[in-house]
Each structure stands twice: as C-alpha cells, then as structure tokens.
Design a protein around this motif. Structure first.
Motif, PDB file in Angstrom:
ATOM      1  N   ALA A  16      -5.530   2.547   4.347  1.00  0.00           N
ATOM      2  CA  ALA A  16      -5.641   2.804   2.933  1.00  0.00           C
ATOM      3  C   ALA A  16      -6.309   4.123   2.690  1.00  0.00           C
ATOM      4  O   ALA A  16      -5.875   4.912   1.856  1.00  0.00           O
ATOM      5  CB  ALA A  16      -6.637   1.593   2.299  1.00  0.00           C
ATOM      6  N   ILE A  18       0.934  -1.277   0.053  1.00  0.00           N
ATOM      7  CA  ILE A  18       0.261   0.019  -0.214  1.00  0.00           C
ATOM      8  C   ILE A  18       1.021   1.356   0.054  1.00  0.00           C
ATOM      9  O   ILE A  18       0.670   2.222  -0.773  1.00  0.00           O
ATOM     10  CB  ILE A  18      -0.920  -0.017   1.318  1.00  0.00           C
ATOM     11  CG1 ILE A  18      -1.895  -1.119   1.096  1.00  0.00           C
ATOM     12  CG2 ILE A  18      -1.457   0.999   1.225  1.00  0.00           C
ATOM     13  CD1 ILE A  18      -2.899  -1.198   2.420  1.00  0.00           C
ATOM     14  N   ILE A  66      -8.270  -0.272  -2.836  1.00  0.00           N
ATOM     15  CA  ILE A  66      -7.830  -1.982  -2.990  1.00  0.00           C
ATOM     16  C   ILE A  66      -9.049  -2.618  -3.627  1.00  0.00           C
ATOM     17  O   ILE A  66     -10.089  -2.564  -3.257  1.00  0.00           O
ATOM     18  CB  ILE A  66      -7.736  -2.476  -1.463  1.00  0.00           C
ATOM     19  CG1 ILE A  66      -6.718  -1.662  -0.750  1.00  0.00           C
ATOM     20  CG2 ILE A  66      -7.553  -3.909  -1.413  1.00  0.00           C
ATOM     21  CD1 ILE A  66      -6.492  -2.011   0.973  1.00  0.00           C
TER      22      ILE A  66
END
Length: 304
Positions: A143, A102, A150
């Motif tokens: 995130a 990430i 994602i």
C-alpha cells in the motif's frame, strides 16, 4: 466535511443508478463496495458496484467521467472480509482480492481502501497480534509503494455464533488500536471511525477522536440502540444482537451533535458516509432509499 453514503445497502442498484441516486439527493461522496462478484456469505457482504477484477483503462475512464458528470466523488473503495480468516485457502483469496481493491483505488485516483484487520475468533488478542504482523506487514508495504491508505473500521464483527467469542476484527477498542498502530507503524494505516460500535461495547466514542485524530481517514454515520431491559436480562456476555440493534442516525443512542463537534475540533474535513443497517428500513428498495434520505436530512443539522 462531505456527507455521503456506503453503497452496500443498494446491492440491487447498478453503479450508474447508485451515483444517480447520490446526485439526486445531494450526497457528495460514495464509499463503494467492491466485493468479488458472487454469492454473499453474510448480510451487507458480496455487494460489488465496481468490479476491480476487470478494471482496465476504459472502465477507469468511464467511472471517473460518470462521477464527474454527476458531481459525486468516490471517498473509498470498501471490502470487509475477515482478512485473518482461519481457513488459509479462504484467507489467501481474501488477501488476493484486497490487493486488487488497493490497485483499483490507485487507478481511480481515490487512494483509500476501507476494510477490517480481521481476527481469529477463538484466539487471544496477543495470539492474533502475531498473525496480524505476519499477514499485514506485506499488505501495508505494498500500500505504501502504490500510495494508497487503508482505513480499518472498528466493528467487532461479533454477531453470529461462528464469530464467537472474539469476533472477526481485532481493531475494536482504543487499547487494541494502540497495539495495532505500534505493531504496524505506518502512516498508511488508519481508522474508518464508526461511533455506533463503541456504544454497545460501553466505550466512550468521543474521547478516541482526540487521541487518534491523525489516524482518522474516513467516517461512518450509523447509530445503535441499546435495550437496557434486554441487557439486564442477558448480560454483556450474550450475543450483542440480543440487547442492541443498528438504527438510522438519530434513532439510536449516539449524540451526533457531540460527535460531529469533536470531529470539527480536530479539524477533520474528510468524507463521512451514512451506513444503513436498520432492519426496520430494509423491506424494499424504496424503504432503503427513504432510510438514506431520512438519515441525510437529519445529519444535515450537523454536516453541510
């Protein structure tokens, strides 16, 4: 829609060779595998074309510049373990590396990671959902903080005896997608849509495109051939590879014209990547390159 390639099939190419191959074959994008460096635990795993563990500013600048020079963009960084791995030590390692992927996606300005939700194979869907909430809420919160989406591929990961009976990825059907999206209500969670996995599950692979149009973050092109005579012999309770096989796009049972037509209906203009898992084209590096070339040639009937 941009036509590209998932890099996992080219474990023996360097990052530069991978980008060069894409450029030479007019592929606009790459879904780049970013597993931890080391031995693969299964096919198509363990491939690492970008080392996210050692990704400083100089490495980021180099990757960006090299892609720019070749006219190839990175569509996503991908890492496909079982994030709900029952062994808690392994699970922790997988989650720790996912955070690194990430971070790398953010540093490179890609802002998308493709992966699996995961599943404990011998637990029910409802039991798994409790674990999904516990494991995934902190990941999604992070995130969102760094502004990276994602995309979850819908592969059941049900191919070997140790994955039996539930597989290693719960996000495998429209019914389960609804449950996950209700449980994890985030604009940063979506789908990496692969129609082939619906074929052998005998699920309509066109209808969900319309229902989940706002959740499709990335697209795979992989085909599946269902062998009816084998299915009639072993039945749907058998291991799936006993009655089906992954194939190049156009050599299986997906109607690619209808599939791309549905994507165009919903206004999808994102990245679409060829994924090669056809054993008939895996003996040599030249075979795998030819598999990509054949797939791209076929898909250009539908994708510019």
């Amino acid at each position: 829609m941009k036509l590209g390639l998932n890099s996992a099939i080219f474990d023996d190419l360097s990052f530069e060779e991978l980008v060069d191959f894409a450029a030479e074959n007019d592929l606009a994008c790459l879904e780049v595998a970013c597993w931890p460096r080391g031995k693969a635990e299964r096919r198509y795993a363990g491939v690492s074309h970008i080392d996210v563990t050692n990704l400083g500013k100089s490495e980021v600048d180099y990757i960006k510049n090299y892609c720019d020079q070749k006219g190839v963009r990175i569509s996503s960084l991908c890492y496909y373990p079982n994030i709900l791995e029952p062994n808690l030590e392994k699970r922790s390692e997988y989650i720790e590396h996912l955070y690194k992927v990430i971070d790398a996606s953010k540093k490179l300005g890609i802002d998308l990671v493709t992966t699996f939700i995961g599943r404990i194979p011998d637990k029910t869907v409802e039991d798994n959902l409790l674990i999904v909430a516990e494991v995934w809420r902190p990941i999604l919160e992070y995130a969102e903080t760094v502004d990276v989406k994602i995309g979850i591929e819908n592969c059941p990961m049900l191919f070997t005896e140790d994955e039996w009976p539930g597989g290693q990825n719960i996000m495998t059907s429209p019914a389960n997608w609804r449950k996950i999206f209700e449980l994890l209500d985030s604009d940063y969670l979506g789908v990496n849509y692969d129609p082939s996995h619906f074929v052998w599950q005998q699920i309509d692979y066109i209808k969900p495109i319309y229902e989940f149009k706002d959740k499709i973050f990335h697209v795979h092109y992989k085909d599946i051939k269902l062998y009816k005579d084998k299915l009639n012999d072993v039945g749907i309770m058998a291991m799936p590879l006993q009655y089906m096989a992954p194939k190049l796009p156009g050599l299986g049972d997906v109607d690619w014209g209808k599939y791309v037509s549905a994507l165009s209906d919903i206004g999808y203009t994102g990245d679409t990547c060829i994924e090669i898992e056809d054993k008939a084209f895996e003996k040599t590096l030249d075979d795998r390159k030819r598999a990509v070339q054949l797939s791209a040639h076929y898909l250009r009937n539908f994708v510019g």
